[in-house]
Design a protein around this motif. Sequence first.
Motif, PDB file in Angstrom:
ATOM      1  N   ALA A 108       0.828  -1.208   0.000  1.00 38.25           N
ATOM      2  CA  ALA A 108       0.000   0.000   0.000  1.00 38.25           C
ATOM      3  C   ALA A 108       0.861   1.256   0.000  1.00 38.25           C
ATOM      4  CB  ALA A 108      -0.928  -0.006   1.213  1.00 38.25           C
ATOM      5  N   ILE A 109       2.019   1.206   0.667  1.00 38.72           N
ATOM      6  CA  ILE A 109       2.937   2.350   0.677  1.00 38.72           C
ATOM      7  C   ILE A 109       3.457   2.616  -0.732  1.00 38.72           C
ATOM      8  CG2 ILE A 109       5.204   3.131   1.466  1.00 38.72           C
ATOM      9  CD1 ILE A 109       4.665   1.680   4.101  1.00 38.72           C
ATOM     10  N   VAL A 110       3.855   1.566  -1.432  1.00 39.17           N
ATOM     11  CA  VAL A 110       4.364   1.723  -2.800  1.00 39.17           C
ATOM     12  C   VAL A 110       3.235   2.146  -3.736  1.00 39.17           C
ATOM     13  CG1 VAL A 110       5.455   0.524  -4.727  1.00 39.17           C
ATOM     14  CG2 VAL A 110       6.214   0.065  -2.393  1.00 39.17           C
ATOM     15  N   ALA A 111       2.034   1.602  -3.507  1.00 40.45           N
ATOM     16  CA  ALA A 111       0.898   1.925  -4.375  1.00 40.45           C
ATOM     17  C   ALA A 111       0.490   3.388  -4.262  1.00 40.45           C
ATOM     18  CB  ALA A 111      -0.289   1.021  -4.025  1.00 40.45           C
ATOM     19  N   TRP A 112       0.714   4.001  -3.100  1.00 37.02           N
ATOM     20  CA  TRP A 112       0.316   5.390  -2.896  1.00 37.02           C
ATOM     21  C   TRP A 112       0.998   6.332  -3.892  1.00 37.02           C
ATOM     22  CZ3 TRP A 112      -3.430   7.731  -0.328  1.00 37.02           C
ATOM     23  CH2 TRP A 112      -3.329   9.093  -0.025  1.00 37.02           C
ATOM     24  N   ARG A 113       2.221   5.986  -4.313  1.00 35.11           N
ATOM     25  CA  ARG A 113       2.939   6.838  -5.261  1.00 35.11           C
ATOM     26  C   ARG A 113       2.750   6.368  -6.700  1.00 35.11           C
ATOM     27  NH1 ARG A 113       8.017   3.664  -3.382  1.00 35.11           N
ATOM     28  NH2 ARG A 113       8.591   2.511  -5.278  1.00 35.11           N
ATOM     29  N   SER A 114       2.007   5.274  -6.903  1.00 33.84           N
ATOM     30  CA  SER A 114       1.863   4.680  -8.234  1.00 33.84           C
ATOM     31  C   SER A 114       0.472   4.962  -8.794  1.00 33.84           C
ATOM     32  CB  SER A 114       2.079   3.162  -8.182  1.00 33.84           C
ATOM     33  OG  SER A 114       3.320   2.855  -7.567  1.00 33.84           O
ATOM     34  N   ALA A 115       0.425   5.365 -10.046  1.00 32.37           N
ATOM     35  CA  ALA A 115      -0.864   5.619 -10.690  1.00 32.37           C
ATOM     36  C   ALA A 115      -1.362   4.399 -11.447  1.00 32.37           C
ATOM     37  CB  ALA A 115      -0.736   6.804 -11.639  1.00 32.37           C
ATOM     38  N   ASN A 116      -0.434   3.607 -11.985  1.00 29.13           N
ATOM     39  CA  ASN A 116      -0.820   2.463 -12.811  1.00 29.13           C
ATOM     40  C   ASN A 116      -0.127   1.204 -12.330  1.00 29.13           C
ATOM     41  OD1 ASN A 116      -2.349   4.105 -14.724  1.00 29.13           O
ATOM     42  ND2 ASN A 116      -0.358   4.851 -15.420  1.00 29.13           N
ATOM     43  N   SER A 117      -0.794   0.459 -11.491  1.00 27.32           N
ATOM     44  CA  SER A 117      -0.293  -0.836 -11.045  1.00 27.32           C
ATOM     45  C   SER A 117      -1.453  -1.602 -10.434  1.00 27.32           C
ATOM     46  CB  SER A 117       0.830  -0.680 -10.013  1.00 27.32           C
ATOM     47  OG  SER A 117       0.325  -0.184  -8.793  1.00 27.32           O
ATOM     48  N   GLN A 118      -1.271  -2.899 -10.303  1.00 28.11           N
ATOM     49  CA  GLN A 118      -2.337  -3.720  -9.725  1.00 28.11           C
ATOM     50  C   GLN A 118      -2.600  -3.311  -8.276  1.00 28.11           C
ATOM     51  OE1 GLN A 118      -1.596  -7.917  -9.882  1.00 28.11           O
ATOM     52  NE2 GLN A 118      -3.494  -8.466  -8.830  1.00 28.11           N
ATOM     53  N   ASN A 119      -1.520  -3.055  -7.517  1.00 29.80           N
ATOM     54  CA  ASN A 119      -1.692  -2.652  -6.126  1.00 29.80           C
ATOM     55  C   ASN A 119      -2.368  -1.291  -6.017  1.00 29.80           C
ATOM     56  OD1 ASN A 119      -0.532  -4.959  -5.023  1.00 29.80           O
ATOM     57  ND2 ASN A 119       1.531  -4.118  -5.122  1.00 29.80           N
ATOM     58  N   ALA A 120      -2.084  -0.397  -6.976  1.00 33.92           N
ATOM     59  CA  ALA A 120      -2.722   0.912  -6.957  1.00 33.92           C
ATOM     60  C   ALA A 120      -4.221   0.780  -7.192  1.00 33.92           C
ATOM     61  CB  ALA A 120      -2.092   1.821  -8.009  1.00 33.92           C
ATOM     62  N   ALA A 121      -4.601  -0.129  -8.057  1.00 33.00           N
ATOM     63  CA  ALA A 121      -6.030  -0.354  -8.317  1.00 33.00           C
ATOM     64  C   ALA A 121      -6.719  -0.916  -7.079  1.00 33.00           C
ATOM     65  CB  ALA A 121      -6.196  -1.305  -9.497  1.00 33.00           C
ATOM     66  N   ILE A 122      -6.043  -1.821  -6.376  1.00 30.48           N
ATOM     67  CA  ILE A 122      -6.607  -2.379  -5.143  1.00 30.48           C
ATOM     68  C   ILE A 122      -6.762  -1.280  -4.092  1.00 30.48           C
ATOM     69  CG2 ILE A 122      -6.170  -3.987  -3.242  1.00 30.48           C
ATOM     70  CD1 ILE A 122      -4.717  -5.781  -5.258  1.00 30.48           C
ATOM     71  N   ALA A 123      -5.731  -0.431  -3.988  1.00 28.48           N
ATOM     72  CA  ALA A 123      -5.784   0.654  -3.016  1.00 28.48           C
ATOM     73  C   ALA A 123      -6.895   1.642  -3.359  1.00 28.48           C
ATOM     74  CB  ALA A 123      -4.436   1.371  -2.975  1.00 28.48           C
ATOM     75  N   GLU A 124      -7.041   1.962  -4.639  1.00 31.15           N
ATOM     76  CA  GLU A 124      -8.094   2.887  -5.062  1.00 31.15           C
ATOM     77  C   GLU A 124      -9.472   2.352  -4.698  1.00 31.15           C
ATOM     78  OE1 GLU A 124      -9.929   6.196  -6.719  1.00 31.15           O
ATOM     79  OE2 GLU A 124      -7.805   5.861  -6.303  1.00 31.15           O
ATOM     80  N   ASN A 125      -9.662   1.067  -4.870  1.00 34.29           N
ATOM     81  CA  ASN A 125     -10.952   0.454  -4.527  1.00 34.29           C
ATOM     82  C   ASN A 125     -11.220   0.557  -3.026  1.00 34.29           C
ATOM     83  OD1 ASN A 125     -13.333  -1.325  -5.134  1.00 34.29           O
ATOM     84  ND2 ASN A 125     -12.196  -2.729  -3.789  1.00 34.29           N
ATOM     85  N   TYR A 126     -10.166   0.381  -2.212  1.00 33.95           N
ATOM     86  CA  TYR A 126     -10.338   0.469  -0.759  1.00 33.95           C
ATOM     87  C   TYR A 126     -10.682   1.895  -0.339  1.00 33.95           C
ATOM     88  CZ  TYR A 126      -9.068   0.935   4.139  1.00 33.95           C
ATOM     89  OH  TYR A 126      -9.091   1.233   5.480  1.00 33.95           O
ATOM     90  N   TYR A 127      -9.902   2.866  -0.830  1.00 32.46           N
ATOM     91  CA  TYR A 127     -10.121   4.253  -0.418  1.00 32.46           C
ATOM     92  C   TYR A 127     -11.480   4.776  -0.877  1.00 32.46           C
ATOM     93  CZ  TYR A 127      -5.099   4.157   0.566  1.00 32.46           C
ATOM     94  OH  TYR A 127      -3.855   3.822   1.057  1.00 32.46           O
ATOM     95  N   SER A 128     -11.962   4.289  -2.021  1.00 30.05           N
ATOM     96  CA  SER A 128     -13.243   4.776  -2.540  1.00 30.05           C
ATOM     97  C   SER A 128     -14.419   4.347  -1.675  1.00 30.05           C
ATOM     98  CB  SER A 128     -13.440   4.271  -3.972  1.00 30.05           C
ATOM     99  OG  SER A 128     -13.573   2.855  -3.984  1.00 30.05           O
ATOM    100  N   GLN A 129     -14.214   3.335  -0.832  1.00 25.31           N
ATOM    101  CA  GLN A 129     -15.293   2.845   0.023  1.00 25.31           C
ATOM    102  C   GLN A 129     -15.289   3.472   1.416  1.00 25.31           C
ATOM    103  OE1 GLN A 129     -15.752  -1.486  -0.041  1.00 25.31           O
ATOM    104  NE2 GLN A 129     -14.644  -1.568  -1.990  1.00 25.31           N
ATOM    105  N   LEU A 130     -14.328   4.353   1.665  1.00 26.36           N
ATOM    106  CA  LEU A 130     -14.285   5.031   2.959  1.00 26.36           C
ATOM    107  C   LEU A 130     -15.383   6.096   3.033  1.00 26.36           C
ATOM    108  CD1 LEU A 130     -10.418   5.531   3.349  1.00 26.36           C
ATOM    109  CD2 LEU A 130     -11.833   3.744   4.366  1.00 26.36           C
TER     110      LEU A 130
END
Length: 480
Positions: free
Chosen positions: A167-189
Amino acid sequence: MKRVYERPLASSRGYERQRVALAPRSSRGSVLIIVMWICLGLVALALYFANSMNSELRAGDNRVAEVAARQAIAGGIRYATSVLTQYAVGGTVPALEDYRAEAVPVGDEASFWFIGRAYDALPSQQQTNEPFFALVDEASKLNLNTVTSAMLQALPLPDMTPEFADAIVAWRSANSQNAAIAENYYSQLDPPRHNKGAAYETVDELRLINGAMLPLVLGEDINRNGVLDANEDDGETSAPRDDQNGQLLAGLFEYVTVYTSEPTTSASGSRRINVTTLTTLQARQQLQSRLTQRGIPAQRAAQIMGRIPFSATNPTQNRALTSVADFMVTTQMTADEWVLVHTDLTATTAANGIAQGLVNVNTASYAVLSAIPGIGPDNAATLVAFRAANPSLLTSFAWLTQVLPANSIRTAGRYITGRSYQFSADIAGVAANGRGYGRVKVVFDMSTGRPRIVYRQDLTAYGWALGATTRRTLSGMKDT
């Protein structure tokens, strides 16, 4: 009924009686009581105003002490600027013996301290109850904008999980599988938000990451001074909750930064030569010429360049170097030769030519070294011990050849450097007798050759950070 008192009066006609009316005794007592209450009220008012003036005097005195502490911090910033200007030239880390770092007086009414870290302390040797005072090399830490998930997981943090590292690495990434997972999590907050998808601007952004709990980012070091204070070793008696084992469990904040980068020019102003381009004849000739300019004999310079595989007619035989450290071990340059030229080299492939996120192996802690590929926990302790025993060799990282095999140096080479251009001054200012206190962290960038403040954070609210000994000293008590 009133009593009448009669007394004789002399006159030409004889005695006459005059009737004089007197008040009863009870009325005279009431008047006395009223007068006494008035006096008591006046005394109370006098005491009230005296106490009020005393409180105002104390408040004013405390305000003066606070201002003195703040001025001490301002003096500390100016002093740090002077120290870096004189001693942090060309990526050099100022030696502690070149400047004062504790109880530096500012006039007669205040002093300041640089709250630092002991680079060469192993976990079993770390000072646990009193701060170490020095400027802090930001390049001694991992950069959040370049660190890998595997490196984060290698840090000695018991609560670190692969999910949080991703999640730390995904925070700085716009295009990656982990970034997509993180985006899905944050959108549900509630309220929803986005994964940043861009570079970290401050370390404190870690608090926004999915899974960032205070015990993980701060550890037991709730005031971020690098030592185990009394309230950080008392179990659940006071915040923070700790294991009460007498050893400081640091958090992620202790090991990461966002400020490390190296400029494209050397201290002399010449542009650095990229060792990854030595597969071309022009780059090789340029570097060989630079070697002779730095004082290496022409024959020896040709020998050094000859150790890098190259063929003008068959490019497939050329070996592309991956880092400055790879160049050092491949050419087998001596330590004395390396000191002459290491500041002229770079290996960055960034479009802006600036190398970001390299860790200075001369100052990195055991924990950070253990997270670097090619070094790891098995070699980190050896490196720290060698540095402590040979401080005169830390003018570059040529000493690595005495500690690590060539393959390990090549593996680590992509992540390491021997220079630093960003420094932080964690300044605590205290007025006379310890009555005023303030704390500010300032990060300086030396990339242009002159100190430039790129970050400032007020840490006063984190509480006292100078340890028990300094507190007793300032209050006039003897150290017991």
